[in-house]
Design an enzyme around this catalytic site. Structure first.
Site, short mmCIF file in Angstrom:
data_model
loop_
_atom_site.label_atom_id
_atom_site.label_comp_id
_atom_site.label_asym_id
_atom_site.label_seq_id
_atom_site.Cartn_x
_atom_site.Cartn_y
_atom_site.Cartn_z
N ASP A 171 -4.33 4.25 -5.48
CA ASP A 171 -4.51 5.64 -5.08
C ASP A 171 -3.62 6.58 -5.88
O ASP A 171 -2.57 7.03 -5.43
CB ASP A 171 -4.25 5.78 -3.58
CG ASP A 171 -5.22 4.94 -2.78
OD1 ASP A 171 -6.25 4.52 -3.36
OD2 ASP A 171 -4.96 4.67 -1.61
N ASP A 226 -10.56 -3.58 -0.70
CA ASP A 226 -9.44 -2.64 -0.70
C ASP A 226 -8.44 -3.12 0.37
O ASP A 226 -8.74 -4.02 1.15
CB ASP A 226 -9.98 -1.24 -0.36
CG ASP A 226 -9.01 -0.13 -0.76
OD1 ASP A 226 -7.91 -0.43 -1.23
OD2 ASP A 226 -9.38 1.04 -0.57
N ARG A 245 -7.76 -4.25 -5.03
CA ARG A 245 -6.57 -3.43 -5.24
C ARG A 245 -5.32 -4.31 -5.34
O ARG A 245 -4.43 -4.04 -6.13
CB ARG A 245 -6.41 -2.40 -4.13
CG ARG A 245 -5.38 -1.33 -4.49
CD ARG A 245 -5.35 -0.19 -3.51
NE ARG A 245 -4.87 -0.59 -2.20
CZ ARG A 245 -4.82 0.22 -1.15
NH1 ARG A 245 -5.21 1.47 -1.26
NH2 ARG A 245 -4.38 -0.20 0.01
N ASP A 304 -17.63 3.94 0.23
CA ASP A 304 -16.32 3.66 0.82
C ASP A 304 -16.47 3.38 2.33
O ASP A 304 -17.60 3.28 2.83
CB ASP A 304 -15.40 4.87 0.53
CG ASP A 304 -13.94 4.47 0.45
OD1 ASP A 304 -13.52 3.59 1.22
OD2 ASP A 304 -13.20 5.05 -0.37
N HIS A 363 -13.39 8.43 -8.85
CA HIS A 363 -13.21 8.28 -7.40
C HIS A 363 -12.46 9.51 -6.89
O HIS A 363 -11.78 10.18 -7.65
CB HIS A 363 -12.43 7.00 -7.12
CG HIS A 363 -12.34 6.62 -5.67
ND1 HIS A 363 -13.32 6.94 -4.76
CD2 HIS A 363 -11.39 5.94 -4.99
CE1 HIS A 363 -12.97 6.47 -3.57
NE2 HIS A 363 -11.80 5.86 -3.68
N ASP A 421 0.87 -1.18 0.00
CA ASP A 421 0.00 0.00 0.00
C ASP A 421 0.91 1.23 0.00
O ASP A 421 1.37 1.66 1.04
CB ASP A 421 -0.87 -0.05 1.26
CG ASP A 421 -1.78 1.16 1.37
OD1 ASP A 421 -1.71 2.06 0.50
OD2 ASP A 421 -2.54 1.22 2.35
#
Lengths: 926, 474
Positions: A596, A521, A580, A408, A654, A262
């Site tokens: 992201d 996610d 993701r 979300d 998004h 991440d």
């Protein structure tokens, strides 16, 4: 959604604010370089040279399906077992493991869709230097050289690929830990006594990174192997990296890294690891395409070098003209932290063959519900039911179609997934029913970190069943994530996955309905306070360490979630799950997005090579956050992003929690109209997208394709205009899309490939010749898209408020003629959402135009499906004016069709032929 | 808005009694263009087609006018008569899409959707709610008249006070004038030096250009600095920087900037000013938000620490009592004058009907927060269970659409957000009998939305009563 802890840890917030506010980029210090990853550093220190490995030919055993052979390392006398298989479809599999490991080493399960079927191997010749085996019936051979060990795959007199030709095969065998005394054994001692253990280096039995310590109870276990690719200048694949499509050489920097992470505000154009990992690399030249699939789920680094890397374009051209250069060659080296060497050599020879070879191993893209190919409206977060309702109404008010609205993490009760905020989402079924009444759907997020809270049912059940991942001392592992303290279910357990899937049942997941789907996610997994924002490598999954399995975690989360969505419908409905994190095989479970990103022009640009790279390795259902997740896009950037996203497989806007609202109608009527037009173009082409997905599902071929693949025979294109690939994308085979991704652009230059090909601008029907760089003046409304002459594309031009509303609408066929005045296409129709297509409930027709006759013939006579859709219009591009047009239907009836001919553009439009889209028919131009 | 709709609605009820034959989806107003058995010309004039191609489910006209009743044209629109309710146009893409859009169900004639005709129901409900709204509007409007009346007298009050203040200033002038004369005559030899000095401190107090024509000047930073009782952090050193901050960073403030400053020093000022001005400014103390314990930190006896005139030491000892008193008094009168001028300067609406909101505060408690709206001042948010208050914006401007600017208030420049904008709040005003905050939300990060009911936005209702009765009998 989100990636990191900007809200969670005040200290960090401050720190980030100070250090990152200006550059707005990844904090590299949070992530390891090769030098900071002990095994990578160790392995990379080893330079090409003579391999210490020797093949013990006397141990060779050859059965009908496999060859086994022992290898010995002459330095330490540790023996390895080599297995070699010839797999159906021109694939060779090479497995290397320790002959007698101290304990088993991890072999990746569940990624291959089955034990790959083998083909017989036969011995061609053998002497004390090696053996030659025949690979199937073709002229392919594999040569195993004994001293040093190396493996060459030949076809005729060409070497396709060599393994260990640079002597970089290493296999850190499992060993007992010496007491502290032997730590002091120096390298001089080690080298004098050859048979002794290798020297003990830092990081073999323990490693620290920042404040995190990795205990490494099993010691060193890395593996490495080199591959040489003669005749290959360029390699592709090994996503996910925010980099160009063509991989770069890595000699002067870090290798490409595959380790699901991440990464907060990732940087572009570098080899750092991102959220997903697909250890598949493609090598391509004008003669042949091959692939290497390195089936290993541990942290992996890939080095690439090339003997042409340093040459300028001019230098290459000179070589080409003089024909006097050395053969280009690319060398690749894979390094993984643990597990075994299990590598599939996919030998092509065409790109299509490689795709089908890879698909035969890991499966194809799942066939998604048609609606998921529409537009998705997401934001972190739509605040409450009222908000959802008003956004939904906004789309109707501004006449913009959409299919999915997304929720979300804030929709949950305190980041407890499978729950709803009792105030903001008090009556979720009412909300879902409201959407269903408009034939629209919703996606709610379900992340794999589970809040440690004894009042939370999901947590209690997982804990009582012992389903959590354990830390090295045997207790439930706890990390910090959105809910605060969180534990992570062990998705590597089939019983855990089955339980997880059962949680999606309508009676378990309160407030869920059949028009609600799921988003996974943070499944790298993301652990805010873990090393590199992920899980400690010494946590335990049953018999295995997290080190062995890391890159598979996200794969399993999505697998179990998709299974849950299938089960809740009794196996009838197709699931839709966005993930993701991913691995090889993730294409079987749904869609991925590029994580992201940021509202910057470069992020818009990089979305193209990032999704192209994923498509090359099987994951076609890819998209990037439209508008950019972090930061706020300028209106121009937002519009351009919609225009680009409309032609990428997964089309979702998004935005970060902290950004101003950016629903399509918030930027003035002019921009609303531009965005509406881009979204409407998407919807008119949904029949084509759907058919492309069906094709990808059947064949494994990518949907979004780089130009290299389409026109592999265009030698000059490949040799000299490589950079074109970076900024071009082509949806499917028949549309070439060159979206505007430059700020303030007044024109773009698109390369239209194919010497004998013509291209039609889909908006103006202007015809252009192939094999040229075409300058296209653009305005804010321009999306340069071209239809290939020779193709037929079905569209539904009656755009409605959602794809489901368009189900029964008629088709318009766009027939673009090539220089031979022919064209071909397909039409695929089914119910759009169930698995009934597997029971042959669909319509699949071939549309072809030749000799002035356009006809529709059944491609699947054994399939059954009826549709209310009909053909309302046929538009023939590049046509000449007929004197009359006759339609002949299956019952033998002839009727005259009215038509309209635009002589300036050579466009013939047949008015309302009216036949059913599933019927046989013929249209004759006279 | 309600009135026009109501009229339209009532009209349509009457009209729909007579069904007029025309192609599906065509409004009555365009019926004449669709004459059966005559060729149809697209409404944009682009081409003419046989009449049987009207509504034949194929789009022939670029403007979509040949398919008013089908979904064939991407840009077409469909007219629902909606007898019993409002007629409407819908995009033709909503015809036969399985979703009931027209309450008379006419848009779903071939989709299999089972739509119920809800027009009469909707019509009745709307009539009821319109009546109710009209009722509210009527009462609200009466209240508004009252407010306007009160505002008028309040304004007159203030103007009166202003002139009082002005006259007391004039008194001061003459006093200063007198002092000057005294000084001039008594200390002739030092005249020049003296004058310079006088000018110096007069300058500080903003009196440097006293003349019959220009009576008053606005307050300056230096002036504020001389009043340590207004020191915002009460660290006993009232620095220039702080004064600048109070004055909004502008040395000599204009009235708009003064508003922000005034909010900061208001309470301190009010407690001070009482000692000097017998009749305090109208602002009612008990209605302003009591900001913690600030006011207690300034006990009376601390205050009259008179301004530190550096030059004072090297001056002669001829300071007389009256001079000593005049300076602070004059300051406060000036300030008071500025305040009044400031308050009068607010745009309280065309008839000052919003004036009653000034210096009031309205709260709304949600599950997590207490929201507080103090019109023309600020919006704030405080966690219900402890925690500090967050500024969601201070009064900015009226921000309604051009034709109705007084329907939306904008509060800006609140506390900043991490990686985000400064907080701001949009307040939407709707007509009602009470004055109350009905909802708050945060549609976008740090951008708040508040719904606020007040009679002050009520519009004069058209006299509907008679109309209503007449039409209902139809």
């Amino acid at each position: 959604m989100a990636s990191f802890t900007e809200r969670m840890v005040p200290v960090l917030v401050l720190w980030l604010a100070v250090c990152l506010a200006e550059t707005w980029a990844v904090d590299r210090g949070n992530f390891k370089t090769c030098d900071q990853s002990a095994f990578c550093k160790r392995q990379r220190a080893l330079k090409p040279g003579e391999s210490p490995y020797r093949a013990l030919l006397e141990t060779m055993e050859l059965t009908n399906t496999r060859l086994t052979l022992q290898l010995i390392n002459d330095n330490n006398k540790v023996r390895l077992l080599l297995e070699l298989y010839r797999l159906q479809g021109n694939i060779t599999r090479v497995k290397i493991n320790e002959l007698k490991p101290l304990k088993p080493r991890y072999e990746v399960p569940d990624v291959l869709i089955r034990e790959p079927p083998t083909e017989p191997l036969s011995l061609l010749s053998q002497d004390e230097n090696g053996v030659v085996l025949s690979l199937g019936s073709e002229s392919q051979r594999v040569i195993i050289s004994a001293r040093p060990f190396r493996l060459d795959i030949m076809e005729g007199s060409d070497v396709l690929m060599s393994l260990n030709s640079r002597g970089l095969l290493t296999f850190e065998h499992l060993r007992m830990r010496k007491d502290t005394f032997s730590y002091k054994v120096t390298s001089t001692v080690a080298s004098t006594t050859k048979e002794e253990e290798e020297k003990v280096e830092d990081g073999m039995w323990e490693e620290t990174f920042k404040s995190h310590s990795d205990s490494k109870p099993n010691g060193p276990s890395a593996i490495s192997l080199d591959f040489s690719l003669p005749g290959v200048e360029h390699v592709y694949g090994i996503p996910e990296h925010a980099d160009t499509l063509r991989l770069k050489t890595t000699e002067n920097g870090d290798p490409y890294r595959l380790y699901n992470l991440d990464v907060f505000q990732y940087e572009l154009y570098n080899p750092m690891a991102l959220y997903g990992a697909v250890p598949v690399m493609l090598a391509h030249n004008t003669q042949r395409t091959t692939g290497i699939f390195w089936l290993n789920a541990a942290e992996t680094w890939v080095d690439i070098s090339s003997n042409t890397a340093g040459k300028t374009v001019f230098g290459k051209m000179l070589d080409y003209v003089q024909g006097s250069s050395e053969t280009p060659q690319t060398d690749v080296r894979w390094i993984s932290e643990s597990g075994i060497i299990d590598v599939f050599l996919m030998l092509g020879p065409t790109p299509k063959d490689v795709f089908s070879q890879y698909a035969s191993l890991t499966g194809t893209q799942s066939f998604p519900p048609l609606a998921s190919l529409g537009y998705h409206q997401c934001r972190w977060n739509y605040n409450d039911q009222e908000d959802v309702q008003s956004v939904d109404a906004g789309f109707d008010e501004h006449d913009i179609p959409y299919d999915f609205i997304w929720l979300d993490i804030e929709h949950t009760d305190g980041k407890r997934y499978f729950t709803w905020d009792p105030h903001k989402f008090a009556t979720p079924k009412e909300m879902l029913q409201g959407l269903m009444d408009k034939k629209r759907k919703l996606v709610a997020i379900v992340d794999p970190h589970i809040k440690v809270d004894s009042n939370y049912k999901i947590h209690n059940e997982i804990r009582s069943k012992g389903f959590y991942i354990k830390n090295k001392d045997g207790g439930d592992y706890e990390g910090w994530c959105w809910p605060g303290s969180a534990s992570y279910p062990d998705f590597f357990r089939a019983d855990m996955r089955a339980w997880w899937a059962s949680m999606f049942a309508y009676d378990q997941y309160e407030g869920s309905m059949e028009n609600m789907y799921t988003w996974n996610d943070m499944n790298e997994p993301s652990v805010f306070n873990g090393p590199e924002v992920t899980m400690h490598k010494d946590t335990v999954h049953g018999a295995w360490e997290h080190r062995d399995v890391h890159n598979l975690y996200g794969f399993y989360v999505q697998m179990a979630t998709a299974e849950g969505l299938i089960q809740r419908s009794g196996g009838i409905e197709r699931p839709f799950v966005l993930t993701r994190a991913f691995f090889a095989g993730s294409q079987r479970y749904g869609a991925v997005w590029t994580g992201d990103n940021a509202a910057e022009w470069d992020h818009l640009k990089i979305s193209i090579p990032m999704c192209l790279s994923l498509g090359l390795v099987g994951i076609s259902f890819c998209g990037a956050d439209v508008g950019g997740f972090f930061k706020s896009p300028s209106t121009e950037l937002l519009v351009r992003w919609y225009q680009t996203g409309a032609y990428q497989p997964f089309f979702r806007a998004h935005a970060h929690l902290d950004t101003p609202r950016r629903e399509p109608w918030l930027f003035g009527p002019e921009n609303t109209a531009l965005i509406r037009e881009a979204v409407r173009q998407r919807y008119t082409l949904l029949p084509y997208w759907y058919q492309q997905f069906y094709h990808a599902h059947r064949t494994g071929e990518p949907i979004m394709r780089p130009l290299i693949q389409l026109f592999r025979k265009g030698r000059h294109v490949l040799k000299l205009s490589v950079p074109l690939m970076f900024f071009n994308s082509a949806a499917g085979r028949d549309l070439l899309v060159h979206p505007v991704t430059e700020e303030g652009a007044r024109g773009v230059t698109a390369y239209l490939p194919g010497k004998d090909t013509v291209w039609f601008d889909i908006h103006t029907f202007q015809k252009h010749n192939g094999a040229q760089n075409l300058y296209i003046p653009v305005t804010m409304s321009s999306i340069p898209v071209f239809q290939r002459g020779g193709s037929i594309i079905p569209r539904k031009v009656r755009v409605r408020r959602s794809s489901t509303c368009m189900e029964h609408d008629p088709y318009t066929l766009y027939v673009a003629l090539n220089l031979q005045r022919t064209a071909e296409g397909e039409l695929y129709i089914d119910d759009g959402h169930t698995f009934n297509y597997e029971k042959k409930e669909f319509i699949h027709r071939r549309l072809s135009f030749a000799k002035n006759i356009l006809s529709s013939v059944n491609l699947a006579p054994d399939a059954q499906f009826t549709t209310r859709s009909w053909i309302e219009r046929v538009v023939i591009l590049g046509a000449s004016k007929p004197s009359k047009v006759t339609l002949q239907t299956a019952d033998g009836q002839d009727s005259q069709l009215e038509f309209d001919f635009d002589a300036s553009m050579s466009v013939l439009t047949l008015r309302k032929p009216g036949m059913n889209a599933g019927a046989d028919w013929t249209v004759m131009l006279q | 808005m309600s009135c026009q709709y109501l009229l339209l609605l009532l009209l349509s009820v009457g009209v729909s009694a007579v069904e007029v034959h025309r192609p599906r989806g065509v409004p009555l107003s365009k019926r004449q263009f669709y004459e059966e058995d005559k060729p149809f010309t697209c409404l944009d004039g682009s081409r003419t087609i046989p009449f049987d191609r009207v509504n034949d489910d194929y789009c022939d006209c670029q403007d979509g006018s040949d398919e008013p009743g089908t979904a064939a044209c991407p840009n077409g629109s469909f007219h629902c008569t909606n007898a019993g309710f409002r007629p409407a146009f819908i995009p033709s893409s909503r015809i036969n899409d399985g979703i009931c859009d027209c309450c008379d169900t006419t848009d779903e004639y071939n989709s299999g959707a089972s739509c119920q005709n809800t027009c009469r129901d909707l019509g009745r409900k709307e009539r009821e709610s319109l009546l109710k709204m009209a009722e509210i509007a009527k009462e609200g409007f009466q209240l508004k008249q009252q407010l306007i009346h009160e505002a008028k007298s309040g304004l007159e009050d203030k103007k009166l006070k202003l002139s009082e203040v002005q006259s007391s200033k004039k008194d001061l002038e003459s006093k200063v004038e007198a002092l000057r004369t005294v000084k001039e005559t008594a200390e002739q030899p030092e005249k020049e030096a003296k004058e310079r000095h006088m000018q110096a401190w007069e300058g500080k107090l903003g009196f440097e250009s006293i003349s019959p024509s220009t009576v008053c000047k606005d307050v300056s930073v230096a002036e504020l600095m001389s009043h340590s009782e207004l020191d915002p952090d009460s660290d006993s050193s009232f620095t220039e920087a702080e004064a600048q901050v109070l004055m909004g960073g502008v040395d000599k403030v204009d009235l708009a900037a003064f508003g922000a400053v005034w909010n900061n020093i208001k309470e301190k000022y009010l407690s001070e000013v009482r000692t000097y001005i017998p009749a305090p400014v109208e602002t009612a103390q008990e209605e302003t938000p009591v900001s913690d314990n600030d006011s207690d930190q300034y006990p009376e006896d601390d205050i009259p620490e008179e301004e530190e005139e550096e030059d004072e030491d090297d001056e002669d000892d001829d300071q007389d009592e009256s001079d000593y008193k005049v300076r602070p008094l004059s300051f406060f009168i000036t300030l008071g004058w500025t305040v009044l001028k400031f308050e009068i300067s607010f745009d309280f609406g065309p008839s000052a009907e919003f004036g009653y909101l000034y210096s009031q505060c309205y709260e709304l408690t949600t599950s997590e927060y207490i929201y507080r709206l103090c019109p023309f001042n600020r919006v704030s948010q405080k966690p219900k269970y402890g925690g500090s208050e967050t500024n969601l914006g201070t009064w900015g401007k009226w921000a309604g659409p051009e034709d109705n600017i007084y329907s939306v208030m904008k509060y800006e420049h609140g506390t900043g957000c991490w990686q985000g904008p400064n907080r701001s709040t949009t307040v939407k005003l709707t007509c009602g009998k009470e004055t109350v905050v009905t909802s708050t939300s945060e549609p976008s990060r740090c951008e708040y939305l508040m719904e606020f009911i007040t009679p002050a936005v009520c519009q004069e209702p058209a006299n509907l009563d008679s109309d209503l009765h007449e039409h209902e009998e139809l």
